[in-house]
Design a protein around this motif. Structure first.
Motif, PDB file in Angstrom:
ATOM      1  N   ALA A 143      81.133  39.506  50.466  1.00  0.00           N
ATOM      2  CA  ALA A 143      82.481  39.507  49.900  1.00  0.00           C
ATOM      3  C   ALA A 143      82.442  39.795  48.395  1.00  0.00           C
ATOM      4  O   ALA A 143      83.284  40.547  47.887  1.00  0.00           O
ATOM      5  N   LEU A 144      81.484  39.225  47.688  1.00  0.00           N
ATOM      6  CA  LEU A 144      81.361  39.500  46.254  1.00  0.00           C
ATOM      7  C   LEU A 144      81.049  40.970  46.002  1.00  0.00           C
ATOM      8  O   LEU A 144      81.600  41.579  45.083  1.00  0.00           O
ATOM      9  N   LEU A 145      80.154  41.533  46.806  1.00  0.00           N
ATOM     10  CA  LEU A 145      79.837  42.955  46.657  1.00  0.00           C
ATOM     11  C   LEU A 145      81.078  43.810  46.879  1.00  0.00           C
ATOM     12  O   LEU A 145      81.375  44.711  46.093  1.00  0.00           O
ATOM     13  N   ALA A 146      81.802  43.522  47.949  1.00  0.00           N
ATOM     14  CA  ALA A 146      83.004  44.301  48.264  1.00  0.00           C
ATOM     15  C   ALA A 146      84.052  44.166  47.156  1.00  0.00           C
ATOM     16  O   ALA A 146      84.691  45.151  46.771  1.00  0.00           O
ATOM     17  N   LEU A 188      72.415  37.866  49.739  1.00  0.00           N
ATOM     18  CA  LEU A 188      73.103  39.141  49.980  1.00  0.00           C
ATOM     19  C   LEU A 188      73.562  39.257  51.431  1.00  0.00           C
ATOM     20  O   LEU A 188      74.556  39.911  51.731  1.00  0.00           O
ATOM     21  N   GLN A 189      72.837  38.606  52.337  1.00  0.00           N
ATOM     22  CA  GLN A 189      73.163  38.691  53.763  1.00  0.00           C
ATOM     23  C   GLN A 189      74.301  37.754  54.159  1.00  0.00           C
ATOM     24  O   GLN A 189      74.818  37.840  55.272  1.00  0.00           O
ATOM     25  N   SER A 190      74.698  36.860  53.268  1.00  0.00           N
ATOM     26  CA  SER A 190      75.736  35.875  53.596  1.00  0.00           C
ATOM     27  C   SER A 190      77.132  36.492  53.490  1.00  0.00           C
ATOM     28  O   SER A 190      77.341  37.510  52.840  1.00  0.00           O
ATOM     29  N   ALA A 191      78.097  35.818  54.114  1.00  0.00           N
ATOM     30  CA  ALA A 191      79.484  36.270  54.026  1.00  0.00           C
ATOM     31  C   ALA A 191      79.950  36.252  52.568  1.00  0.00           C
ATOM     32  O   ALA A 191      80.641  37.179  52.118  1.00  0.00           O
ATOM     33  N   ALA A 192      79.574  35.213  51.815  1.00  0.00           N
ATOM     34  CA  ALA A 192      79.968  35.131  50.402  1.00  0.00           C
ATOM     35  C   ALA A 192      79.346  36.276  49.603  1.00  0.00           C
ATOM     36  O   ALA A 192      80.016  36.880  48.759  1.00  0.00           O
ATOM     37  N   GLY A 193      78.086  36.586  49.860  1.00  0.00           N
ATOM     38  CA  GLY A 193      77.422  37.689  49.161  1.00  0.00           C
ATOM     39  C   GLY A 193      78.081  39.027  49.454  1.00  0.00           C
ATOM     40  O   GLY A 193      78.352  39.814  48.546  1.00  0.00           O
ATOM     41  N   HIS A 221      83.591  43.887  44.113  1.00  0.00           N
ATOM     42  CA  HIS A 221      83.180  44.630  42.916  1.00  0.00           C
ATOM     43  C   HIS A 221      82.851  46.087  43.225  1.00  0.00           C
ATOM     44  O   HIS A 221      82.204  46.767  42.438  1.00  0.00           O
ATOM     45  N   GLY A 222      83.293  46.550  44.392  1.00  0.00           N
ATOM     46  CA  GLY A 222      83.133  47.961  44.744  1.00  0.00           C
ATOM     47  C   GLY A 222      81.714  48.384  45.041  1.00  0.00           C
ATOM     48  O   GLY A 222      81.413  49.574  45.012  1.00  0.00           O
ATOM     49  N   ALA A 223      80.844  47.433  45.338  1.00  0.00           N
ATOM     50  CA  ALA A 223      79.451  47.763  45.661  1.00  0.00           C
ATOM     51  C   ALA A 223      79.308  47.892  47.174  1.00  0.00           C
ATOM     52  O   ALA A 223      80.002  47.207  47.929  1.00  0.00           O
ATOM     53  N   PRO A 224      78.413  48.767  47.631  1.00  0.00           N
ATOM     54  CA  PRO A 224      78.217  48.906  49.070  1.00  0.00           C
ATOM     55  C   PRO A 224      77.582  47.653  49.656  1.00  0.00           C
ATOM     56  O   PRO A 224      76.925  46.896  48.933  1.00  0.00           O
ATOM     57  N   PRO A 225      77.775  47.432  50.960  1.00  0.00           N
ATOM     58  CA  PRO A 225      77.120  46.277  51.588  1.00  0.00           C
ATOM     59  C   PRO A 225      75.600  46.423  51.469  1.00  0.00           C
ATOM     60  O   PRO A 225      75.085  47.537  51.338  1.00  0.00           O
ATOM     61  N   PRO A 226      74.880  45.305  51.499  1.00  0.00           N
ATOM     62  CA  PRO A 226      73.432  45.387  51.332  1.00  0.00           C
ATOM     63  C   PRO A 226      72.763  46.115  52.487  1.00  0.00           C
ATOM     64  O   PRO A 226      73.237  46.067  53.620  1.00  0.00           O
ATOM     65  N   ALA A 227      71.662  46.783  52.171  1.00  0.00           N
ATOM     66  CA  ALA A 227      70.842  47.433  53.197  1.00  0.00           C
ATOM     67  C   ALA A 227      70.184  46.341  54.034  1.00  0.00           C
ATOM     68  O   ALA A 227      70.142  45.181  53.624  1.00  0.00           O
TER      69      ALA A 227
END
Length: 137
Positions: free
Chosen positions: A47-50, A40-45, A52-58
């Motif tokens: 980018a995938l969250l963004a 989740l902390q990676s650039a790829a993680g 799919h409209g998910a907020p960045p990880p805490a």
């Protein structure tokens, strides 16, 4: 010929020892190589969250996420779907669907809140071995 389905992606807390162990478990039991992985902390993680409209990880993300067929699953739903995709005998975990989601997610959150204390954490995201590098985004 039907198109090959896109690989499912498991997004996990890259500094969590429990999460790392879970990823290793999935790798050992995913003979078909159906899953890919991203911290989740990676650039790829992120980018995938963004995408799919998910907020960045805490700072201390509390959930393993599963991206499957264009849909993002979290908490117990992600874990149960991962087990189902692994096939027999792990598919038996699907019995967890009979429990109310609030109970399943409550238990999931309880473990997530205590995982660093119980299992420890790394200072940096764990890196895959060269043999597994292709399965990580």
């Amino acid at each position: 010929m039907p198109p090959t389905p896109a690989p499912a992606v498991i997004l996990f807390d890259g500094v969590c020892n429990l999460c790392h162990g879970f990823v290793q478990f999935v790798i050992r039991h995913d003979a078909a190589g159906r899953f890919r992985f991203a911290a989740l902390q990676s650039a790829a993680g992120r980018a995938l969250l963004a995408a799919h409209g998910a907020p960045p990880p805490a700072p201390d993300p509390e959930s393993v996420l599963l991206l499957l067929n264009g849909r993002l699953y979290s908490h117990s739903g992600a874990v149960l779907r991962i087990a189902r995709e692994l096939g027999w005998p792990w598919r038996l975990a699907a019995a967890g669907w009979v429990l109310p989601r609030a109970w399943r997610d409550g238990l999931y959150r309880f473990v997530a809140r205590h995982r660093y204390r119980w299992f420890g954490r790394q200072e940096n995201c764990l890196l895959p071995t060269p043999a597994l590098q292709a399965r990580f985004l």
